[in-house]
Write an enzyme that holds these catalytic residues in place. Structure first.
Site, short mmCIF file in Angstrom:
data_model
loop_
_atom_site.label_atom_id
_atom_site.label_comp_id
_atom_site.label_asym_id
_atom_site.label_seq_id
_atom_site.Cartn_x
_atom_site.Cartn_y
_atom_site.Cartn_z
NE ARG A 176 -3.81 2.48 3.01
CZ ARG A 176 -3.55 3.14 3.44
NH1 ARG A 176 -2.65 3.21 4.36
NH2 ARG A 176 -4.90 3.74 3.76
CB SER B 115 -12.15 -1.40 2.00
OG SER B 115 -10.83 -1.83 1.72
CE LYS C 87 -8.30 3.70 4.04
NZ LYS C 87 -9.09 2.63 3.93
#
Ligand code: ATP
Ligand code: HMH
Ligand code: MG
Length: 535
Positions: free
Chosen positions: A355, A424, A453
């Site tokens: 990521r 997600s 996040k």
């Protein structure tokens, strides 16, 4: 070039063979047609498809060249040996040759198994009738298993007719020995003498003596002789049983390179390198029970082989400890993406996601390729966050997308049915939609609040439970999970909750491997305990 020659033929000779008629059409209609380089193989069929016609087709396909096929014999053959041979009548070999050569603009002819004198003569006659740019003669006589594919009776015709026409002959040690009346060939120096004798006495423009079977040689050494210079072509010797068909493949690859316009020595070098690479890729594949297995010409199989105990398709149990990388953390600790991935896997991560939000595409791709090597060597799947292009470019195992990334059904159509797609989801509706659209698993969270996040809504253990109960797909929990709270998550004891995904708890720590080891133990022990509880 072809069209120019055609113009000459039209105005000059007006003796058009069918082979030129396609070009007449192209010229008269003004169409600009593209030609693929074209190799015609004249060889035997190997039912096991490691050698012969089948190897030739695969090698040419791998090298981007069209391959037509004239079958001289059909063999019943496998990794143990040759169980039977059925020779095609010479008239019918000749008919096949006529069909292809008269119509299909062949650039290069490559020969393999030519089992009878009649077949060699038929080929000779057709090549006189329809000359081609180059002729590659692989004088196949004995298979590596020791079975005779063309008897000594054809040797004279080979010497008198075919070899003088050949641009290159590629005998292996046994075949070179047979052509030279049975002399012993045991050293590289013997190979040089043999190359010279075959060149000088039998007339091929170039000779390549293949040393695949050279005793006690740590390299794979071939000798190339062009009539003036000798070249010792060496590659590493790949330790593998999967070398059935190397000779056919090498000759086809030489033919393919010549058809593309290459000179002879570069064509041979490219072909040798290709064989070495394909053997290396295929060294661990298992097909058949015999001593000599086939290899994978398209170099695809190895890339798809994971830990043999795991199925190639997605295994929900892989979600147990899901490591998600983060460049900021790697920068902070001075670690490369690949090193972090390796450490996570060594500690027990069962699946990895890259990521990377702030990295240039070319750097991301490089890191992905390197990480993939690490993952493949451990049998751990590698997913890419969001970037379908990177996943496709490095042939990763799949992607993980968010609700505002590429829609799952589009990702599926781009990646195909085999790749893993995760999505997600925070709500039962999203979980349902993920299933409808063909995802393989969902990631659900944030379970706890997290710094990784920004502005992420926390759904808590209750939210996670609601999503799990609604989801038909396996779930991995994510968001602020670490050693202090992982038990609470897994103690939910939900059947489709397969593991936890972690970022900071691995990558924002000094020792990634020991953190991974600890988490792995905690997750699996809690899962075991809760499933006992359920029983
Ligand atoms: N284990 C190996 N590692 C690397 N290269 C190899 C290996 N075995 C053979 N080669 C190479 O493959 C090519 C074919 O050589 P080989 O002597 O095996 O031909 P062959 O006996 O005609 O093959 P086959 O009968 O299996 O089709 C040569 O370039 C040789 O050096
Ligand atoms: C059909 C056929 N051609 C060539 C070889 C040589 O490898 C083989 N084993 N089988
Ligand atoms: Mg061999």
């Amino acid at each position: 070039m072809q069209v120019f020659m055609l113009g000459f033929q039209l105005s000059g000779v007006l003796n058009l063979k069918a082979v030129h008629e396609t070009n007449v059409y192209a010229v008269t209609t003004g169409c600009s047609k593209q030609r693929l380089p074209h190799v015609l193989t004249v060889a035997g069929s190997d039912s096991g498809a490691g050698a012969g016609i089948q190897a030739d087709l695969k090698a040419c396909a791998a090298r981007g060249v069209y391959c037509s096929t004239v079958v001289t014999a059909v063999t019943a053959q496998n990794t143990v040996g040759v169980q039977g041979v059925n020779i095609v009548p010479e008239r019918f070999v000749s008919e096949q040759l006529q069909s292809v050569l008269s119509d299909m603009n062949v650039d290069v002819v490559k020969t393999g198994m030519l089992p009878t004198v009649g077949i060699v003569k038929a080929l000779y006659d057709r090549l006189k009738q329809y000359p081609v740019q180059a002729l590659v003669v692989d004088p196949v006589m004995v298979s590596t298993s020791g079975d005779v594919l063309a008897g000594p009776s054809v040797l004279d015709t080979f010497r008198d007719q075919l070899l003088p026409m050949a641009d290159i002959a590629t005998p292996n040690l046994k075949e070179a020995s047979a052509l030279l009346g049975g002399i012993r060939l045991q050293t590289v120096s013997d190979m040089r003498s043999a190359a010279k004798s075959i060149h000088n006495n039998m007339g091929p423009r170039n000779v390549l003596i293949k040393g695949g079977d050279l005793p006690a040689s740590s390299d794979a050494v071939d000798i190339f002789f062009d009539g003036v210079e000798f070249y010792e072509l060496r590659s590493s010797r790949i330790q593998t049983r999967n070398s059935h068909g190397t000779g056919c493949t090498l000759a086809s690859c030489i033919a393919a390179e010549l058809a593309k316009g290459s000179q002879m020595l570069p064509a041979v070098r490219v072909a040798k390198h290709y064989v070495e690479t394909a053997l290396d890729y295929s060294k661990d594949i298992l097909i058949g029970n015999g001593l000599q297995g086939p290899f994978d010409h398209l170099c695809k199989l190895k890339r798809n082989i994971r830990n043999s105990s795991k199925p190639q398709r997605f295994d929900p149990d892989d979600l147990l400890l899901y490591a998600v990388t983060d460049s900021r953390m790697n920068n902070k600790w001075g670690r490369s993406i690949t090193d972090s991935v390796r450490a996570a896997i060594e500690g027990g991560a069962t699946i990895v996601q890259l990521r990377e939000k702030d990295i240039e595409t070319s750097n991301f791709l490089e890191a992905a390729k390197k990480s993939l090597e690490v993952c493949r060597s451990h049998g751990v799947p590698l997913l890419i966050n969001d970037r379908i292009d990177i996943a496709l470019a490095c042939d990763a195992d799949g992607v993980h997308v968010g609700q505002s990334d590429m829609p799952v059904h589009v990702a599926r159509s781009l990646l195909g049915p085999e790749k893993i797609i995760g999505v997600s989801c925070k709500t039962p509706e999203q979980a349902h939609q993920a299933w409808v659209n063909g995802a393989d698993y969902i990631g659900s969270g944030g379970v706890y609040s997290t710094n990784t996040k920004a502005n992420n809504i926390t759904i808590g253990l209750d939210g996670l439970k609601t999503v799990c109960l609604a989801s038909k797909l396996p779930v991995v929990a994510i968001g602020g999970i670490g050693p202090s709270n992982v038990r609470a998550v897994m103690e939910l004891g939900l059947e489709n909750l397969k593991g936890v995904a972690v970022v900071s708890a691995l990558f924002d720590r000094e020792c990634i491997a020991s953190e991974a080891q600890n988490l792995h133990t905690l997750v699996s022990e809690t899962m075991k305990a809760t499933s006992v509880f359920h029983d």
